[in-house]
Design a protein around this motif. Sequence first.
Motif: not given
Lengths: 308, 308, 308
Positions: C44, C72-74, C67-68, C77, A46, A48
């Motif tokens: 989301f 897989m984004s932070s 692309p977002f 985290k 992962p 961003t």
Amino acid sequence: MTHLFTLTELSITEINQLLDEAERFSKGGYWKATEPVFVANLFFEPSTRTKCSFEMAERKLGFHVIPFDADMSSVQKGETLYDTVRTLESIGVNAVVIRHSEDAYFEALRHSIRIPIINAGDGCGHHPTQSLLDLLTIRQEFGAFAGLTVAIIGDIRHSRVARSNAEVLTRLGAKVLFSSPEEWKDDANPYGMYVDIDTAVAEADVVMLLRIQHERHAEKMGLTKEQYHERYGLTLKRARKMKANSIILHPAPVNRDVEIASSLVESERSRIFKQMENGVYVRMAVLKRAIEGRMANGNYFEKWQVVQ
Amino acid sequence: MTHLFTLTELSITEINQLLDEAERFSKGGYWKATEPVFVANLFFEPSTRTKCSFEMAERKLGFHVIPFDADMSSVQKGETLYDTVRTLESIGVNAVVIRHSEDAYFEALRHSIRIPIINAGDGCGHHPTQSLLDLLTIRQEFGAFAGLTVAIIGDIRHSRVARSNAEVLTRLGAKVLFSSPEEWKDDANPYGMYVDIDTAVAEADVVMLLRIQHERHAEKMGLTKEQYHERYGLTLKRARKMKANSIILHPAPVNRDVEIASSLVESERSRIFKQMENGVYVRMAVLKRAIEGRMANGNYFEKWQVVQ
Amino acid sequence: MTHLFTLTELSITEINQLLDEAERFSKGGYWKATEPVFVANLFFEPSTRTKCSFEMAERKLGFHVIPFDADMSSVQKGETLYDTVRTLESIGVNAVVIRHSEDAYFEALRHSIRIPIINAGDGCGHHPTQSLLDLLTIRQEFGAFAGLTVAIIGDIRHSRVARSNAEVLTRLGAKVLFSSPEEWKDDANPYGMYVDIDTAVAEADVVMLLRIQHERHAEKMGLTKEQYHERYGLTLKRARKMKANSIILHPAPVNRDVEIASSLVESERSRIFKQMENGVYVRMAVLKRAIEGRMANGNYFEKWQVVQ
């Protein structure tokens, strides 16, 4: 071949060329390839900002981006990374950007893949474009590296940022200080001197904070977030002791009020969002170098071996 | 309407036209649509190479690609495939590429969707662009199909490649040999004669290996990978018995040292990565046909039925 | 700043301007920004049509789409939505489209993010571009809103469509009827009068059906799908009682034979797929407004606060 795996492999001259190119892009500099360029971003972990930053850099250079979804890929069917990249090469992709959880994953590709590979992070190894954006941000502020003191603070042992940056900053003439809890010291990294956090913050021109990779790390030490922040973080109180003209860096994502007091993230000393902006420019420079190198080298590669 | 569901539905003339067009693209041939084209790739099963290959073909033709993430789609909310495709049609998508785990999923769409659909694989059914790229690779090598012997080796029963290719190769004048473990023979496929693997490899101009779909298949037979390779795979020893000028094909991803000895994958006889390259050209040809057909046909479709 | 969070915040004049602009786009109207525009779509929550519709609108306007992938984004985290959007702003994204499961997620962004944000749905809150496409579809049919009767039928309580539409339709001069099972009435929504479904269908110029958000909802009431359809759905029998020239709307995805008889989905009265087509035009209008507003406003934003 103009792969980019680690900064350690680049000379000071090459690093300065990349920073100069990035600086030109930051001022609106323009470059277009002479023919269509197709790239793919292979992110097996992962992220961003690194992925979006590469995507932005690629589009600003006019590249075509072939989407690659690691979750839906044949890697799930047990395909090796080598076969995946060879596939992309075969269908006409001109360069790949890879983030992978395995240290030095690129060693299996270095001598066999004929398109440039840009390392966007390998395990606990390297993250060269992150280092370059840190360097660019520092150079924009101070004009040079010689004579600067850079304090790298936090989980030194597990950080690819600490590893990459300490080596290259030392080579560029800066003095590197490390500060970390005992558990996270890294005996294998010879490029910094350990000091306590108050000394580090007070002496540094650049206070470079690292992300706590896993919040449970703090818990393992038996510390609450608040206790961690108080003992090892950049608190408001410590920030008041920083030198005039000193700056704060953080690779992000930030754990607010853990590594750094939340209100410092967008304070006057912070260059955290400036770093993100610079990330696009250094990636443009790295991608340009990759594509230009490929075109200059032509199809230099040895023919496949004949078996049988 | 210029859907592409199976090669069985195409005449020899149509197949040759597609191969000729693909050959032109392989030599740098150029085509652009007269107006902007929007496409979407609906992959409900994992695939690196087929999806990336279509993405590349679409960009080389100058199409706009609307991202579609099956995992995030309303199919998760129970929407039918028909309603999903109708939605894309309504928002202005001009063609869709679909991979789906259900055999002949396209029958529910054939008469009701007014934009071209390209089948990128249906269950254990067909995979027409894979067949076309196999045909193109064979034709580039031998100039024609009549008189060639093609051995298809492996899991004949579960392979959409075996099904598509055996029929069309027979129709084009080639002789098809099958070789597979007893458990994977396919009584429903009349287009090949079963022989043992040593005969298949020795007599074939084209040795076409199939992927073991699930590694547990070999385990179910009570065989280790090594035993499977020895009994049913293209070993180095067997490869030495291949005819002069014969070639090796594999649809990939390859299980190295299972279907084929690892060192043969990039050997002189192998056209495995050439197949991938050709995949882009045949997909460009298929997409061009779809969009040209749509433009020629105009809005021919019957008005919706009035209920009530 | 030209965010779009809710229609409630827009004046009648602004709403009509957006509808006029969308109407122009529906007739082939053309607009291009004076400089390159980069946007990102942060979804989301799953959605086929809203995301694809924005993607189409963006490409029709010539925007570059970064692309977002939320998965897989932070955010995984633990990064806040604010930090994620600030990151995108820092790397040069000019506008973001956000769908998020939290009601009014945008309040944390409203005063601190300096690029326009377009709300593509917040929890059980609002969905302004869905309302705009409903309004456009109604206006295309009837020319105006004053004097129309609009029946909103289904799960009023959990629907952001019901919330957004009832308010704005009332403001525009339409009469709103609600019809729903007792459990789904919404005392907090004062913009409609509850009637039984047969009355609603018989009196309405516009029969606006809502999606049952979760099929288990019907089960909780102890009803099978068939029973729900019979008691609260638009059956073929009820549809025959509709007024001359009345139309059917549904935000989709449709649960066929639950909210609405399957054969009515593409019947003469249905504007369900027309709504989807209009969705692209209203999103083009909203995006144009966002980018034009940004350019007009320039860098108006207050400097960051200095801490310390």
